[in-house]
Design a protein around this motif. Structure first.
Motif, mmCIF file in Angstrom:
data_model
loop_
_atom_site.group_PDB
_atom_site.id
_atom_site.type_symbol
_atom_site.label_atom_id
_atom_site.label_comp_id
_atom_site.label_asym_id
_atom_site.label_seq_id
_atom_site.Cartn_x
_atom_site.Cartn_y
_atom_site.Cartn_z
ATOM 1 N N UNK A 209 -1.760 -2.086 -5.111
ATOM 2 C CA UNK A 209 -0.431 -2.285 -4.538
ATOM 3 C C UNK A 209 0.138 -0.985 -3.992
ATOM 4 N N UNK A 210 -0.020 0.091 -4.748
ATOM 5 C CA UNK A 210 0.487 1.380 -4.286
ATOM 6 C C UNK A 210 -0.314 1.881 -3.092
ATOM 7 N N UNK A 211 -1.625 1.651 -3.081
ATOM 8 C CA UNK A 211 -2.426 2.044 -1.920
ATOM 9 C C UNK A 211 -1.946 1.336 -0.662
ATOM 10 N N UNK A 212 -1.573 0.071 -0.795
ATOM 11 C CA UNK A 212 -1.098 -0.658 0.374
ATOM 12 C C UNK A 212 0.198 -0.046 0.915
ATOM 13 N N UNK A 213 1.072 0.378 0.005
ATOM 14 C CA UNK A 213 2.297 1.044 0.441
ATOM 15 C C UNK A 213 1.960 2.311 1.219
ATOM 16 N N UNK A 214 0.989 3.079 0.715
ATOM 17 C CA UNK A 214 0.606 4.315 1.389
ATOM 18 C C UNK A 214 -0.044 4.038 2.741
ATOM 19 N N UNK A 215 -0.806 2.958 2.835
ATOM 20 C CA UNK A 215 -1.346 2.553 4.136
ATOM 21 C C UNK A 215 -0.208 2.266 5.106
ATOM 22 N N UNK A 216 0.776 1.517 4.626
ATOM 23 C CA UNK A 216 1.876 1.101 5.494
ATOM 24 C C UNK A 216 2.719 2.272 5.989
ATOM 25 N N UNK A 224 -7.777 4.450 7.366
ATOM 26 C CA UNK A 224 -9.167 4.280 7.811
ATOM 27 C C UNK A 224 -9.926 3.357 6.872
ATOM 28 N N UNK A 225 -9.628 3.422 5.563
ATOM 29 C CA UNK A 225 -10.265 2.512 4.613
ATOM 30 C C UNK A 225 -9.801 1.081 4.836
ATOM 31 N N UNK A 226 -8.532 0.911 5.155
ATOM 32 C CA UNK A 226 -8.018 -0.435 5.436
ATOM 33 C C UNK A 226 -8.669 -1.002 6.687
ATOM 34 N N UNK A 227 -8.795 -0.174 7.702
ATOM 35 C CA UNK A 227 -9.418 -0.640 8.947
ATOM 36 C C UNK A 227 -10.886 -0.984 8.745
#
Length: 510
Positions: A209-216, A224-227
């Motif tokens: 959840x926190x990683x998603x916030x940082x992506x956003x 780059x990991x999300x992509x």
């Protein structure tokens, strides 16, 4: 046939994998535990300088042995902590031979960067460099002694480890050859084609959840990991899951080998990131005055008026747009208090990485002083209100608070440095500072569905606040998430906002 090749982290060897390997084997997988030179493998020869390339060669030898013994094995390389560096170096040289790489509570190494750069504790990095410099003319070798029993937390969270496990970790630890931490990792780029999975130990650092916030908010590495659609799995434990929850780790590795896990949502122009969605209250606009990195939302009348300074969280990439002072949560609160006769202040500070707390704290302090110097502001009635990753800066305001500071508030804050940050010995530790707050009121807004790693810091803070008799009011947000003001437009969340603002203004105007 799936073959797990397990590579342990700093100071440890094949022994740490015993129970996890047994569980994997019981589920039908083949397991190889790499014995790195001087870390459970062969002893270093007299005068030999053991470095990262030595350990890459150790991993390559196991990969080649597996390939020679079986036809088309599905090799899953697992690197824990430091172990991810020789894993990547070996996978890069066996293009096509590796089915998947699993980053087990490990950083994201880059070509040309030594493993020491991944050590979160800055003082620990400096100590390693000092020891290496002291080695000097004695040659390129040298070792770093393993941690004492009470010092493992400098290398990662010991959450979940029993006393016996910690005793065993300490007793069997080996000195880490300095060259393995100082020699840069060299990659050709071939490893970029190997599928990867990240396993996050959420008592040691951020979860999905926190990683998603940082992506956003624009973190380039995580974007780059999300992509790339990299999957992530979580374990609710500290940095050594093979010792704290070996059965759960085995299950997680099996899921990782199959490509399972949660994938982060990539940045998409058609998707509004969570932090940029509308504020949960319909707040009328207010006059705004922008100066430098600070915005003032001004109430009616000449003043002087009390003021609330809203401090955003982070880390936030330097090139994130819009900048935090324009995020709906901050502007929503600033307009809300402005409509009730109080100057609302938003600002941008320079918390771009966890190493930036010093400069960010200075930015906040400077902004508060500039606000107090404004003739429209009552300099003796100020509140500083923190959010999320801005929480560690609260410590500065709890330590011998000035008389004009009428209250400190914090929404879903991080109130003790996360173990992976390496800030445990710094002043940015509100749990340690709260005993010095005296009767300064603290309004703490707690999200019921907070991530485990942040919730643990809040509970630690409240335990210490109770012990020392601090003046803390807790406002719970039922079913609220981290960043609930733009995520959870519910009656309970709206009521929590009104209660929090009411509690702060009551103390401000008293």
């Amino acid at each position: 046939m799936t073959v797990f090749i397990l590579v342990a982290g700093a100071f440890t060897g094949p022994h740490v994998w015993r129970d996890t390997a047994a569980r994997l084997a019981a589920d039908g997988a083949e397991v190889r535990k790499v014995a790195l030179t001087a870390l459970g493998g062969r002893p270093a020869d007299p005068g030999e300088a053991v470095d990262l390339e030595t350990h890459v060669a150790d991993v390559l030898a196991v990969i080649d042995a597996v390939a020679a013994e079986a036809a088309d094995p599905e090799i899953v390389l697992v690197g824990h902590d430091y172990g991810i560096h020789p894993v990547l170096g070996a996978a890069d040289r066996r293009d096509g031979a590796i089915a998947r790489i699993v980053y087990l509570d490990a950083g994201m190494p880059r070509d040309g960067v030594p493993a020491l750069a991944a050590v979160p504790d800055q003082r620990l990095r400096e100590e390693v460099l000092e020891r290496a410099a002291g080695n000097g003319e004695r040659g390129p070798g040298g070792e770093l002694p393993p941690p004492a029993r009470d010092a493992w937390s400098r290398w990662g969270s010991v959450a979940g480890l029993s006393g016996a496990a910690l005793d065993g970790l300490t007793a069997l630890a080996a000195p880490q050859p300095l060259g393995t931490l100082l020699q840069p990792l060299r990659l050709t780029g071939a490893v970029a084609d190997v599928p990867v999975t990240g396993v996050l130990c959420t008592a040691n650092g951020p979860g999905v959840e926190m990683l998603q916030i940082l992506v956003d908010v624009g973190d380039p590495a995580l974007r780059s990991l999300a992509e790339a659609r990299v999957p992530f799995l979580e374990l609710p434990t500290g940095h050594w899951p093979m010792l704290s929850c070996p059965a759960a780790l085995a299950e997680t590795l099996i899921e990782a080998a199959s490509g399972g896990g949660h994938r982060l949502a990539a940045a998409d122009a058609s998707r509004t990131p969570a932090h940029l969605r509308p504020f949960l209250l319909d707040v009328p606009d207010r006059p705004r005055e922008r100066t430098g990195n600070t915005d003032l939302y001004l109430p009616d009348g000449p003043g002087p008026h009390p003021a609330v300074v809203f401090v955003h969280g982070g880390p936030v990439p330097a090139d994130a747009r819009p900048t935090p002072r324009d995020w709906p949560t901050l502007t929503g609160y600033a307009r809300l208090v402005s409509g009730q006769g109080v100057v609302g202040v938003t600002l941008d500070h320079r918390l771009h990485a966890v190493t930036d707390y010093e400069v960010a704290a200075a930015d906040v302090a400077d902004a508060v002083e500039r606000v107090r110097a404004d003739p429209r502001v009552d300099a003796d009635r100020i509140v500083v209100w923190f959010f999320s990753g801005g929480g560690p800066i609260v410590a500065d305001w709890l330590t011998d608070p000035p008389p004009w500071l009428r209250c400190v508030a914090a929404n879903y804050p991080i109130l003790a440095p996360l173990p992976s940050w390496g800030l445990g010995d710094t002043r940015f530790h509100p749990v340690r500072a709260v005993s010095r707050a005296g009767r300064l009121p603290v309004v703490l807004v707690r999200a019921e569905r907070e991530s485990a790693e942040i919730a643990a810091t809040v509970e630690e803070f409240l335990t210490e606040a109770t012990r020392c008799g601090a003046n803390v009011e807790v406002i719970d947000v039922p079913e609220g998430r981290h960043g609930f003001e733009t995520l959870d437009s519910t009656d309970g969340a709206r009521e929590a906002v009104h209660r929090a603002v009411g509690a702060v203004l009551a103390r401000l105007k008293a």
